[in-house]
Design a protein around this motif. Structure first.
Motif, PDB file in Angstrom:
ATOM      1  N   THR A  60       0.831  -1.209   0.000  1.00  0.00           N
ATOM      2  CA  THR A  60       0.000   0.000   0.000  1.00  0.00           C
ATOM      3  C   THR A  60       0.863   1.256   0.000  1.00  0.00           C
ATOM      4  O   THR A  60       0.573   2.234  -0.704  1.00  0.00           O
ATOM      5  CB  THR A  60      -0.921   0.007   1.232  1.00  0.00           C
ATOM      6  N   PHE A  61       1.938   1.248   0.767  1.00  0.00           N
ATOM      7  CA  PHE A  61       2.863   2.389   0.756  1.00  0.00           C
ATOM      8  C   PHE A  61       3.485   2.586  -0.622  1.00  0.00           C
ATOM      9  O   PHE A  61       3.617   3.720  -1.099  1.00  0.00           O
ATOM     10  CB  PHE A  61       3.953   2.179   1.810  1.00  0.00           C
ATOM     11  N   VAL A  62       3.871   1.495  -1.267  1.00  0.00           N
ATOM     12  CA  VAL A  62       4.465   1.592  -2.600  1.00  0.00           C
ATOM     13  C   VAL A  62       3.462   2.185  -3.584  1.00  0.00           C
ATOM     14  O   VAL A  62       3.812   3.042  -4.421  1.00  0.00           O
ATOM     15  CB  VAL A  62       4.947   0.212  -3.069  1.00  0.00           C
ATOM     16  N   ALA A  66       3.983   5.751  -5.511  1.00  0.00           N
ATOM     17  CA  ALA A  66       4.015   5.770  -6.976  1.00  0.00           C
ATOM     18  C   ALA A  66       2.838   6.520  -7.584  1.00  0.00           C
ATOM     19  O   ALA A  66       2.806   6.721  -8.803  1.00  0.00           O
ATOM     20  CB  ALA A  66       4.044   4.340  -7.515  1.00  0.00           C
ATOM     21  N   GLY A  67       1.854   6.921  -6.772  1.00  0.00           N
ATOM     22  CA  GLY A  67       0.698   7.626  -7.285  1.00  0.00           C
ATOM     23  C   GLY A  67      -0.373   6.727  -7.848  1.00  0.00           C
ATOM     24  O   GLY A  67      -1.352   7.227  -8.430  1.00  0.00           O
ATOM     25  N   VAL A  68      -0.222   5.411  -7.706  1.00  0.00           N
ATOM     26  CA  VAL A  68      -1.241   4.485  -8.197  1.00  0.00           C
ATOM     27  C   VAL A  68      -2.495   4.541  -7.330  1.00  0.00           C
ATOM     28  O   VAL A  68      -3.619   4.422  -7.824  1.00  0.00           O
ATOM     29  CB  VAL A  68      -0.670   3.053  -8.239  1.00  0.00           C
ATOM     30  N   LEU A  69      -2.311   4.730  -6.045  1.00  0.00           N
ATOM     31  CA  LEU A  69      -3.421   4.778  -5.088  1.00  0.00           C
ATOM     32  C   LEU A  69      -3.566   6.196  -4.555  1.00  0.00           C
ATOM     33  O   LEU A  69      -2.595   6.821  -4.117  1.00  0.00           O
ATOM     34  CB  LEU A  69      -3.164   3.804  -3.935  1.00  0.00           C
ATOM     35  N   SER A  70      -4.787   6.695  -4.577  1.00  0.00           N
ATOM     36  CA  SER A  70      -5.057   8.034  -4.062  1.00  0.00           C
ATOM     37  C   SER A  70      -5.199   8.000  -2.543  1.00  0.00           C
ATOM     38  O   SER A  70      -5.785   7.055  -1.988  1.00  0.00           O
ATOM     39  CB  SER A  70      -6.344   8.576  -4.684  1.00  0.00           C
ATOM     40  N   PRO A  71      -4.666   8.993  -1.829  1.00  0.00           N
ATOM     41  CA  PRO A  71      -4.822   9.012  -0.368  1.00  0.00           C
ATOM     42  C   PRO A  71      -6.275   9.131   0.068  1.00  0.00           C
ATOM     43  O   PRO A  71      -6.668   8.584   1.101  1.00  0.00           O
ATOM     44  CB  PRO A  71      -3.986  10.223   0.065  1.00  0.00           C
ATOM     45  N   LYS A  72      -7.087   9.859  -0.702  1.00  0.00           N
ATOM     46  CA  LYS A  72      -8.506   9.965  -0.360  1.00  0.00           C
ATOM     47  C   LYS A  72      -9.197   8.610  -0.467  1.00  0.00           C
ATOM     48  O   LYS A  72     -10.027   8.256   0.376  1.00  0.00           O
ATOM     49  CB  LYS A  72      -9.189  10.984  -1.281  1.00  0.00           C
ATOM     50  N   LEU A 182       6.499  10.279   2.083  1.00  0.00           N
ATOM     51  CA  LEU A 182       5.447  10.583   1.118  1.00  0.00           C
ATOM     52  C   LEU A 182       5.439  12.068   0.792  1.00  0.00           C
ATOM     53  O   LEU A 182       6.118  12.878   1.426  1.00  0.00           O
ATOM     54  CB  LEU A 182       4.101  10.124   1.672  1.00  0.00           C
ATOM     55  N   THR A 183       4.609  12.438  -0.193  1.00  0.00           N
ATOM     56  CA  THR A 183       4.717  13.767  -0.782  1.00  0.00           C
ATOM     57  C   THR A 183       3.872  14.829  -0.096  1.00  0.00           C
ATOM     58  O   THR A 183       4.254  15.990  -0.063  1.00  0.00           O
ATOM     59  CB  THR A 183       4.323  13.699  -2.273  1.00  0.00           C
ATOM     60  N   THR A 184       2.711  14.475   0.443  1.00  0.00           N
ATOM     61  CA  THR A 184       1.809  15.474   1.025  1.00  0.00           C
ATOM     62  C   THR A 184       1.392  15.045   2.430  1.00  0.00           C
ATOM     63  O   THR A 184       1.604  13.905   2.858  1.00  0.00           O
ATOM     64  CB  THR A 184       0.542  15.638   0.158  1.00  0.00           C
ATOM     65  N   VAL A 185       0.781  15.990   3.142  1.00  0.00           N
ATOM     66  CA  VAL A 185       0.278  15.715   4.484  1.00  0.00           C
ATOM     67  C   VAL A 185      -0.861  14.715   4.438  1.00  0.00           C
ATOM     68  O   VAL A 185      -0.992  13.856   5.323  1.00  0.00           O
ATOM     69  CB  VAL A 185      -0.178  17.031   5.153  1.00  0.00           C
ATOM     70  N   LEU A 186      -1.694  14.799   3.394  1.00  0.00           N
ATOM     71  CA  LEU A 186      -2.819  13.867   3.264  1.00  0.00           C
ATOM     72  C   LEU A 186      -2.323  12.441   3.055  1.00  0.00           C
ATOM     73  O   LEU A 186      -2.919  11.491   3.580  1.00  0.00           O
ATOM     74  CB  LEU A 186      -3.716  14.296   2.103  1.00  0.00           C
ATOM     75  N   HIS A 187      -1.238  12.289   2.300  1.00  0.00           N
ATOM     76  CA  HIS A 187      -0.646  10.964   2.143  1.00  0.00           C
ATOM     77  C   HIS A 187      -0.190  10.408   3.498  1.00  0.00           C
ATOM     78  O   HIS A 187      -0.407   9.234   3.813  1.00  0.00           O
ATOM     79  CB  HIS A 187       0.549  11.026   1.184  1.00  0.00           C
ATOM     80  N   THR A 188       0.448  11.268   4.287  1.00  0.00           N
ATOM     81  CA  THR A 188       0.931  10.833   5.601  1.00  0.00           C
ATOM     82  C   THR A 188      -0.225  10.424   6.508  1.00  0.00           C
ATOM     83  O   THR A 188      -0.167   9.396   7.190  1.00  0.00           O
ATOM     84  CB  THR A 188       1.736  11.966   6.263  1.00  0.00           C
TER      85      THR A 188
END
Length: 287
Positions: A60-62, A66-72, A182-188
């Motif tokens: 899931t982290f990968v 990679a942007g395959v899965l959206s954090p939302k 990760l790239t954004t706060v929402l990802h974290t």
């Protein structure tokens, strides 16, 4: 004067003297358990379940990185799976004869909301927590944390190395290390919330489901293994083959080795052993 096993009087013998009656009370392998192969294979499912859950978290982290899965989408899936998991947990509790109060649902919802708000408020800090640390160091720390989590996890046995709190802390530390990459706060926020579900909520639900019926435990174990191998296959074929090999060794080879080593066990008990002091409170509980 015949020798007696007493220390408070002089019998005319050296202090280290014993006669042939001393070894009459010796017993070998008194508490040795006899293991059945297929029962051992069945019980090893707890180890494969936890390894599979850890691999699914890494995949899931990968996907997030990679942007395959959206954090939302991950947050939505986490909330939905928590809701469905609570329903399954309550159903298993009712099946086992336990009482489930309606007020307990509101307590769970309130606790979940507080946790989500608390995690979201700390996500900006976690996002920049390891900014000065190299990525290779973070990944190495994560590997060691997850290996420690698998080592000390509570698989249902009593051992000195088992520590449920330490296992959870190691898993969360490794999850936060990955979250900081990760790239954004929402990802974290999404990956930390998912980590709590995987390493805190899922083990409790799995134990409850497995306690309901023997077939449920086998179904959960098989489903976890297949899901983890397939998910890892989409990322790396070599890693998927390695994970499948680990599952095969843990499930089938390790029980066989355990049974083959049983005849070599040589544990002796006798009058030289230390006295086991039993707590009076424990005796009262047993009575």
């Amino acid at each position: 004067m015949p020798w007696r096993k007493v220390l408070y009087e002089d019998q005319g013998y050296p202090d280290n003297y014993v006669d042939s009656s001393f070894l009459e009370q010796m017993q070998k392998n008194l508490n040795t358990r006899s293991y059945d192969y297929w029962n051992t294979v069945y019980e090893s499912g707890a180890v494969t379940d936890h390894i599979s859950a850890t691999c699914l978290f890494v995949v899931t982290f990968v996907y997030l990185e990679a942007g395959v899965l959206s954090p939302k989408l991950l947050i939505l899936l986490t909330v939905a799976s928590c809701f469905l998991g609570y329903i399954a947990y309550a159903a298993c509790a009712v099946h086992l004869g336990e009482t489930v109060q309606k007020s307990h649902l509101w307590i769970v919802i309130r606790s979940a909301v507080v946790f989500l708000l608390f995690t979201f408020s700390l996500s900006p800090i976690l996002y920049t927590l390891t900014e000065s640390v190299s990525t290779d160091t973070i990944y190495a720390m994560t590997v060691f944390m997850f290996l420690g989590n698998i080592l000390v996890f509570d698989y249902g046995t009593t051992a000195a190395i088992v520590s449920e709190s330490m296992s959870f802390n190691l898993a969360m530390f490794g999850s936060m290390c990955l979250a900081s990459r990760l790239t954004t706060v929402l990802h974290t926020f999404s990956i930390v919330s998912f980590a709590v579900e995987v390493f805190a909520l899922w083990p409790e639900l799995r134990r409850k489901v497995q306690a309901t019926h023997r077939g449920c435990k086998m179904g959960v174990s098989c489903g976890s293994v297949l899901a983890s191998v397939y998910a890892l296959w989409t990322v790396s074929t070599v890693a998927a083959v390695l994970l499948g090999s680990v599952h095969f060794v843990v499930t089938f080879l390790c029980p066989r080795w355990l049974i083959q080593l049983q005849p070599y066990k040589n544990n002796i008990q006798g009058p030289w052993d230390e006295v086991n002091i039993v707590d009076k409170m424990e005796v009262r509980k047993m009575l």
